[in-house]
Design an enzyme around this catalytic site. Sequence first.
Site, PDB file in Angstrom:
ATOM      1  N   GLU A   1     -38.839  27.553  14.491  1.00 25.58           N
ATOM      2  CA  GLU A   1     -39.323  28.585  13.858  1.00 25.58           C
ATOM      3  C   GLU A   1     -40.151  29.582  14.603  1.00 25.58           C
ATOM      4  O   GLU A   1     -41.008  29.263  15.215  1.00 25.58           O
ATOM      5  CB  GLU A   1     -40.179  27.925  12.807  1.00 25.58           C
ATOM      6  CG  GLU A   1     -40.329  28.910  11.393  1.00 25.58           C
ATOM      7  CD  GLU A   1     -41.544  29.697  11.563  1.00 25.58           C
ATOM      8  OE1 GLU A   1     -41.548  30.879  12.152  1.00 25.58           O
ATOM      9  OE2 GLU A   1     -42.528  29.356  11.383  1.00 25.58           O
TER      10      GLU A   1
ATOM     11  N   CYS B   1     -45.897  35.121  11.366  1.00 14.93           N
ATOM     12  CA  CYS B   1     -44.386  35.134  11.454  1.00 14.93           C
ATOM     13  C   CYS B   1     -43.849  35.764  10.291  1.00 14.93           C
ATOM     14  O   CYS B   1     -42.966  36.370  10.489  1.00 14.93           O
ATOM     15  CB  CYS B   1     -43.892  33.803  11.870  1.00 14.93           C
ATOM     16  SG  CYS B   1     -44.156  32.336  10.796  1.00 14.93           S
TER      17      CYS B   1
END
EC number: 1.2.1.79
Length: 457
Positions: free
Chosen positions: A231, A265
């Site tokens: 990720e 993010c």
Amino acid sequence: MSIATINPATGETVKTFTPTTQDEVEDAIARAYARFDNYRHTTFTQRAKWANATADLLEAEANQSAALMTLEMGKTLQSAKDEAMKCAKGFRYYAEKAETLLADEPAEAAAVGASKALARYQPLGVVLAVMPWNFPLWQTVRFAAPALMAGNVGLLKHASNVPQCALYLADVIARGGFPEDCFQTLLISANGVEAILRDPRVAAATLTGSEPAGQAVGAIAGNEIKPTVLELGGSDPFIVMPSADLDAAVATAVTGRVQNNGQSCIAAKRFIAHADIYDEFVEKFVARMETLRVGDPTDPDTDVGPLATESGRAQVEQQVDAAAAAGAVIRCGGKRPDRPGWFYPPTVITDITKDMALYTDEVFGPVASVYCATNIDDAIEIANATPFGLGSNAWTQNESEQRHFIDNIVAGQVFINGMTVSYPELPFGGIKRSGYGRELSTHGIREFCNIKTVWIA
């Protein structure tokens, strides 16, 4: 890199830590490997008891763990408390759902010439987790909760600037009742990851972090033929169409950009407004960003705290300054305040052209790039003009437009008329250079399972 707690609000080193030695790392791997041999045979009922007890502790100790997060990486106290409570929710979700999510899946036995056929989910073993500082508890828990409930054991290499959070995680999981060595924290630098990942006793890895870190871990894991979940970064679009509730969209845009001091993010980073409402959106967006209070993250009146690292602020400054030098217009912010600590103001930038790095790059700080789209296809083209593909937002009341965004935005997640948020119940992850694999939900707990085909004559 030293392993230390450095208060980003002051720049002062609070505490330093002795790194885990190579012998201690070897011992931790050996103990984890040995523990897996019997832990994998514990029942879901036993694991659920430990997971719920861990959740109880996380809730009871939310103030203490929040203070650690704020001290080590600068998020506001309230957002840190919210993170601790979310961790408790994650453990409770998998305590309740794991047995169902990993139940045997019967196949049509007659079709394969068997009396019985099924798919069974079994744990892989020791999983290495390389985790970032921006959500120091939640990023780890969204790996640890499903992995432990599936019967795996974990080794945590956390970011070097959040060692107290890393140690707390191992401690709270142990106090929750999980057997000794089910989850261990290693205080090591990034240079120590390769040897652990290449160790044959380590079955898999998960990493949340930068693109270079993901490339490095992915390359090693690929060479070793070990499964990974990556990720990585994101430069999420936030699209606003004429039919949107503009005030709600602006309010969410501000929250989405400055949450976690702009260091998420899945934060909205590139704001794309239709030409019909572009000027009004920019005016309202800038006005709200200018009202935000930057300051001490322990002060309940603070909206935006410091960036977590000095190097992170320097990177944000460089990106903003380069865009301004190339002709972009800074509508607010854009200059670091004259005070101790690693603060940077909420910033809005417009008039960004395709030849500027800011058009495609991720900015990991409270900096918003705003673009004007002539129509829905133009908005989608701008949204997809990035190497990343993590999350996205689109604001429109038009159901046809909603379907168009869902079908055509290239991302792992599309949120319509709302802010991108991770939930235990929903899969989380991206595509393109944002990584691969999924965390959370059914998909997350199955990532580190062997899907075993069972056929009985």
